[in-house]
Design a protein around this motif. Structure first.
Motif, PDB file in Angstrom:
ATOM      1  N   SER A 207      -6.389 -35.176 -19.643  1.00 21.62           N
ATOM      2  CA  SER A 207      -6.705 -33.751 -19.869  1.00 21.62           C
ATOM      3  C   SER A 207      -7.383 -33.563 -21.217  1.00 21.62           C
ATOM      4  CB  SER A 207      -5.446 -32.890 -19.882  1.00 21.62           C
ATOM      5  OG  SER A 207      -4.798 -33.005 -18.676  1.00 21.62           O
ATOM      6  N   GLN A 208      -6.843 -34.228 -22.232  1.00 21.90           N
ATOM      7  CA  GLN A 208      -7.416 -34.076 -23.578  1.00 21.90           C
ATOM      8  C   GLN A 208      -8.840 -34.631 -23.633  1.00 21.90           C
ATOM      9  OE1 GLN A 208      -5.434 -31.736 -25.121  1.00 21.90           O
ATOM     10  NE2 GLN A 208      -5.846 -32.927 -26.973  1.00 21.90           N
ATOM     11  N   HIS A 209      -9.042 -35.815 -23.020  1.00 22.60           N
ATOM     12  CA  HIS A 209     -10.386 -36.405 -23.075  1.00 22.60           C
ATOM     13  C   HIS A 209     -11.366 -35.584 -22.233  1.00 22.60           C
ATOM     14  CE1 HIS A 209      -9.254 -39.641 -25.631  1.00 22.60           C
ATOM     15  NE2 HIS A 209      -8.347 -40.102 -24.788  1.00 22.60           N
ATOM     16  N   ALA A 210     -10.885 -34.996 -21.148  1.00 22.20           N
ATOM     17  CA  ALA A 210     -11.759 -34.133 -20.342  1.00 22.20           C
ATOM     18  C   ALA A 210     -12.164 -32.907 -21.182  1.00 22.20           C
ATOM     19  CB  ALA A 210     -11.029 -33.703 -19.074  1.00 22.20           C
ATOM     20  N   LYS A 211     -11.173 -32.358 -21.896  1.00 18.15           N
ATOM     21  CA  LYS A 211     -11.430 -31.158 -22.706  1.00 18.15           C
ATOM     22  C   LYS A 211     -12.423 -31.462 -23.841  1.00 18.15           C
ATOM     23  CE  LYS A 211      -8.642 -28.397 -25.731  1.00 18.15           C
ATOM     24  NZ  LYS A 211      -7.269 -28.244 -26.175  1.00 18.15           N
ATOM     25  N   TYR A 212     -12.211 -32.549 -24.550  1.00 13.13           N
ATOM     26  CA  TYR A 212     -13.041 -32.847 -25.725  1.00 13.13           C
ATOM     27  C   TYR A 212     -14.420 -33.403 -25.355  1.00 13.13           C
ATOM     28  CZ  TYR A 212      -9.552 -31.786 -29.253  1.00 13.13           C
ATOM     29  OH  TYR A 212      -8.687 -31.127 -30.075  1.00 13.13           O
ATOM     30  N   SER A 213     -14.513 -34.075 -24.183  1.00 12.60           N
ATOM     31  CA  SER A 213     -15.811 -34.649 -23.804  1.00 12.60           C
ATOM     32  C   SER A 213     -16.608 -33.705 -22.909  1.00 12.60           C
ATOM     33  CB  SER A 213     -15.594 -35.965 -23.042  1.00 12.60           C
ATOM     34  OG  SER A 213     -14.938 -35.704 -21.805  1.00 12.60           O
ATOM     35  N   GLY A 214     -15.902 -32.787 -22.268  1.00  6.74           N
ATOM     36  CA  GLY A 214     -16.581 -31.897 -21.337  1.00  6.74           C
ATOM     37  C   GLY A 214     -16.850 -32.568 -19.991  1.00  6.74           C
ATOM     38  N   VAL A 215     -16.326 -33.768 -19.782  1.00 10.21           N
ATOM     39  CA  VAL A 215     -16.544 -34.495 -18.519  1.00 10.21           C
ATOM     40  C   VAL A 215     -15.268 -34.388 -17.668  1.00 10.21           C
ATOM     41  CG1 VAL A 215     -16.957 -36.779 -17.501  1.00 10.21           C
ATOM     42  CG2 VAL A 215     -18.139 -36.118 -19.610  1.00 10.21           C
ATOM     43  N   THR A 216     -15.460 -34.102 -16.383  1.00 10.71           N
ATOM     44  CA  THR A 216     -14.304 -33.980 -15.489  1.00 10.71           C
ATOM     45  C   THR A 216     -13.669 -35.358 -15.269  1.00 10.71           C
ATOM     46  OG1 THR A 216     -15.566 -32.307 -14.375  1.00 10.71           O
ATOM     47  CG2 THR A 216     -13.611 -33.080 -13.230  1.00 10.71           C
ATOM     48  N   LEU A 217     -12.373 -35.438 -15.464  1.00  8.76           N
ATOM     49  CA  LEU A 217     -11.699 -36.733 -15.288  1.00  8.76           C
ATOM     50  C   LEU A 217     -10.610 -36.631 -14.216  1.00  8.76           C
ATOM     51  CD1 LEU A 217     -11.406 -37.932 -19.024  1.00  8.76           C
ATOM     52  CD2 LEU A 217     -13.059 -38.664 -17.301  1.00  8.76           C
ATOM     53  N   ASP A 218     -10.893 -35.861 -13.184  1.00  7.87           N
ATOM     54  CA  ASP A 218      -9.863 -35.736 -12.148  1.00  7.87           C
ATOM     55  C   ASP A 218     -10.080 -36.782 -11.046  1.00  7.87           C
ATOM     56  OD1 ASP A 218     -12.012 -34.638 -10.967  1.00  7.87           O
ATOM     57  OD2 ASP A 218     -11.228 -32.596 -10.870  1.00  7.87           O
ATOM     58  N   TYR A 219      -9.203 -36.738 -10.059  1.00  4.17           N
ATOM     59  CA  TYR A 219      -9.220 -37.730  -8.996  1.00  4.17           C
ATOM     60  C   TYR A 219      -9.244 -36.960  -7.679  1.00  4.17           C
ATOM     61  CZ  TYR A 219      -7.593 -41.590  -6.044  1.00  4.17           C
ATOM     62  OH  TYR A 219      -7.481 -42.546  -5.064  1.00  4.17           O
ATOM     63  N   TYR A 220     -10.082 -37.418  -6.758  1.00  9.04           N
ATOM     64  CA  TYR A 220     -10.145 -36.732  -5.470  1.00  9.04           C
ATOM     65  C   TYR A 220      -9.468 -37.599  -4.405  1.00  9.04           C
ATOM     66  CZ  TYR A 220     -11.910 -34.579  -1.249  1.00  9.04           C
ATOM     67  OH  TYR A 220     -11.993 -33.989  -0.014  1.00  9.04           O
ATOM     68  N   ASP A 221      -8.391 -37.044  -3.850  1.00 14.90           N
ATOM     69  CA  ASP A 221      -7.677 -37.749  -2.784  1.00 14.90           C
ATOM     70  C   ASP A 221      -8.264 -37.266  -1.457  1.00 14.90           C
ATOM     71  OD1 ASP A 221      -5.931 -38.546  -0.783  1.00 14.90           O
ATOM     72  OD2 ASP A 221      -4.183 -38.480  -2.104  1.00 14.90           O
ATOM     73  N   GLN A 222      -9.088 -38.161  -0.836  1.00 16.62           N
ATOM     74  CA  GLN A 222      -9.816 -37.763   0.374  1.00 16.62           C
ATOM     75  C   GLN A 222      -8.871 -37.422   1.515  1.00 16.62           C
ATOM     76  OE1 GLN A 222     -12.609 -40.933   1.101  1.00 16.62           O
ATOM     77  NE2 GLN A 222     -14.324 -39.563   0.642  1.00 16.62           N
ATOM     78  N   GLU A 223      -7.824 -38.237   1.680  1.00 14.88           N
ATOM     79  CA  GLU A 223      -6.910 -38.048   2.807  1.00 14.88           C
ATOM     80  C   GLU A 223      -6.233 -36.682   2.735  1.00 14.88           C
ATOM     81  OE1 GLU A 223      -4.224 -41.381   3.052  1.00 14.88           O
ATOM     82  OE2 GLU A 223      -5.999 -42.703   3.109  1.00 14.88           O
ATOM     83  N   LYS A 224      -5.819 -36.305   1.537  1.00 18.16           N
ATOM     84  CA  LYS A 224      -5.102 -35.029   1.387  1.00 18.16           C
ATOM     85  C   LYS A 224      -6.034 -33.900   0.979  1.00 18.16           C
ATOM     86  CE  LYS A 224      -0.654 -36.981   0.224  1.00 18.16           C
ATOM     87  NZ  LYS A 224      -0.125 -37.780  -0.839  1.00 18.16           N
ATOM     88  N   ASN A 225      -7.281 -34.233   0.768  1.00 16.12           N
ATOM     89  CA  ASN A 225      -8.262 -33.265   0.279  1.00 16.12           C
ATOM     90  C   ASN A 225      -7.724 -32.530  -0.953  1.00 16.12           C
ATOM     91  OD1 ASN A 225     -10.597 -31.814   0.152  1.00 16.12           O
ATOM     92  ND2 ASN A 225      -9.918 -30.235   1.619  1.00 16.12           N
ATOM     93  N   GLU A 226      -7.264 -33.315  -1.893  1.00 14.96           N
ATOM     94  CA  GLU A 226      -6.644 -32.728  -3.088  1.00 14.96           C
ATOM     95  C   GLU A 226      -7.328 -33.288  -4.336  1.00 14.96           C
ATOM     96  OE1 GLU A 226      -2.505 -33.745  -3.402  1.00 14.96           O
ATOM     97  OE2 GLU A 226      -2.202 -32.501  -5.178  1.00 14.96           O
ATOM     98  N   ARG A 227      -7.598 -32.415  -5.301  1.00 16.30           N
ATOM     99  CA  ARG A 227      -8.228 -32.851  -6.555  1.00 16.30           C
ATOM    100  C   ARG A 227      -7.255 -32.556  -7.698  1.00 16.30           C
ATOM    101  NH1 ARG A 227     -13.307 -34.212  -7.663  1.00 16.30           N
ATOM    102  NH2 ARG A 227     -14.239 -33.683  -5.666  1.00 16.30           N
TER     103      ARG A 227
END
Ligand code: GAP
Length: 464
Positions: free
Chosen positions: A305-325
């Motif tokens: 979360s911190q690196h996403a905030k400071y870099s401005g790059v999304t660092l989440d994960y997309y779970d295709q089976e559950k369609n969850e990010r």
């Protein structure tokens, strides 16, 4: 238990005398809390590292390897909370200038000041000062400064025309290796597409401006960490934490550490990033009791979360089976490689009386021993023995770290190998010339048996 100071002196002396560990820059008067590793030291360290890598990466389907750079964008350490937040409280002796950790001084009075605010630390120190109880650990003076926070971050500059370490050009030598893992998380997901939960493991140098520098290689300013960050869905945390607890504990047992020398320590006060933390502690004879060797931490989604905030790059994960990010949570295992070198030395060090003399032997797990086999010709001045022994040495070293030794009598050669923990010594004697057998001597039992030369490879494959 052996007297603490005695044991540490013996280990430091053996480590230097036999070429395991040297104090850095000795010809310039030394350089506090930095050490160099000699021939046997680097072999032992490499074997420990490989044993870790084997169980953390090679034998697992869910962990990938990485080797990230020591230098990273300086924002990394602002985002992680280390700049401005990675401090230890320090007290100086005005008389002898010894520098002490204030929380360690309080710990001696059973006051837990781990990660406590500086105001609390000074309040507790003042109480002890008033009672006349607070003394310098070196000279015993009561003239001590108040505690102040001291940053553990080591700074440098890179690609800058000036030497000045201003805020614009400062770079940090990483204080923990995991920073590089968080920064490469996205590249690894995009290139290798691992499914959660998965881990990323790496071994590398880390640097901290430690205040206390009096515990040999236990706490140094330059050291190596072996870290694994396990990325998971928050619902997988409990199960994963349990699994890694067990896995890491078992690793120590596998490599010869007796269970009664290990202990779990649960942290009440946590580092700024952690939501749960346990340490594995080892009972060091050389340090007078149980001390941390490894940390197992639940870091939540703090890092990504911190690196996403400071870099401005999304660092989440997309779970295709559950369609969850979502942003994965992290649990880490983090162990100091140099600290493990001390642990294995401490555990292996043995003195035994043999025929009225003290035999010093390092009883390492055989897989960790720096040299696996030593080959001796019975006599140095008989070319036929030397030639046969050298031939055997050259054949064995293709598969195992092997030494050839023809100096001094056989007894002395055994003692030298015992002191570096070599599991097997082979002697080529006159019978060997006749029947192609040799004497193989076991380090721990000192038993000797005759083995046919062409059966040696099978014997060592089974026993090493
Ligand atoms: N990434 C988490 C982390 O770095 P830590 O508890 O600060 O956590 C983990 O360090 C391990 O690294 C420790 O258990 C210890 O084995 C090793 N370590 C930390 N500081 C060290 C130092 N100054 N010298 C040698 N080893 C150190």
């Amino acid at each position: 238990m052996e007297k603490k100071d005695h044991m540490i002196d013996k280990l430091v002396s053996l480590a230097k005398r036999r070429g395991f560990v040297f104090p850095s820059s000795e010809i310039y008067g030394g350089f506090a809390a930095i050490y160099d590793y000699g021939h046997y030291g680097i072999l032992l360290k490499n074997n420990i590292q490989q044993a870790w890598w084997k169980h953390m990466v090679q034998l697992r389907d869910d962990v990938l390897g990485l080797d990230s750079a020591i230098f990273m964008h300086p924002k990394t350490w602002v985002a992680s909370g280390h700049v401005g937040g990675f401090d230890d409280p320090q007290v100086d002796c005005r008389k002898c200038k010894t520098r002490m950790r204030a929380d360690h001084l309080l710990e001696a009075f059973d006051i837990n000041a781990d990660k406590a605010p500086i105001e609390y630390i000074n309040q507790e120190l003042d109480k002890l000062k008033t009672e006349g109880k607070l003394k310098c650990v070196n000279c015993g003076s009561t003239d001590l400064t108040p505690a102040k926070q001291f940053s553990l971050m080591v700074k440098s500059n890179i690609g800058s025309p000036t030497d000045a370490l201003t805020e614009e050009n400062v770079v940090y030598l990483r204080p923990e290796t995991c920073g590089g893992i968080y920064l490469e998380y996205k590249n690894i997901v995009d290139s290798l597409h691992p499914k959660l939960p998965f881990g990323i493991a790496q071994v590398g140098k880390a640097f901290r401006n430690e205040i206390i520098a009096r515990q040999f290689i236990f706490r140094t300013r330059e050291f190596e960490q072996m870290e694994m960050q396990y990325f998971l869905h928050p619902s997988q945390m409990e199960e994963s934490y349990e699994m890694w607890h067990q896995a890491r504990w078992n690793w120590y047992l596998k490599y010869g550490i007796p269970e009664d020398k290990l202990m779990w320590h649960k942290h009440d006060k946590l580092a700024h990033y952690a939501s749960q933390a346990y340490d594995i502690e080892f009972n060091f004879r050389s340090l007078g009791g149980f001390k941390e060797v490894e940390g197992i931490h639940a870091r939540g989604d703090w890092d990504l979360s911190q690196h996403a905030k400071y870099s401005g790059v999304t660092l989440d994960y997309y779970d295709q089976e559950k369609n969850e990010r979502f942003i994965p949570h992290i649990m880490e295992t983090s162990v100091g490689l140099n600290r493990l070198v001390l642990m294995f030395l401490d555990n292996a060090y043995t003195e035994e009386e043999v025929d009225g003399e003290v035999r010093t032997v390092l009883k390492f797990d055989k897989r960790l021993a720096p040299i696996k086999i030593a080959v001796f010709p019975l006599l140095k001045n008989r070319p036929e023995l030397v030639e046969k022994a050298r031939g055997l040495y050259e054949a064995l070293r293709e598969d195992w770290m092997t030494e050839f030794d023809d100096s001094g009598n056989i007894g002395k050669r055994y003692r030298r190998q015992d002191e570096i923990g070599t599991p097997y010594c082979i002697t080529v004697d006159f019978d060997s010339l006749e029947d192609d057998t040799v004497t193989v001597r076991d380090r721990d039992t000192m038993e000797q048996k005759r083995i046919k030369i062409d059966e040696l490879k099978t014997f060592f494959t089974e026993n090493l």
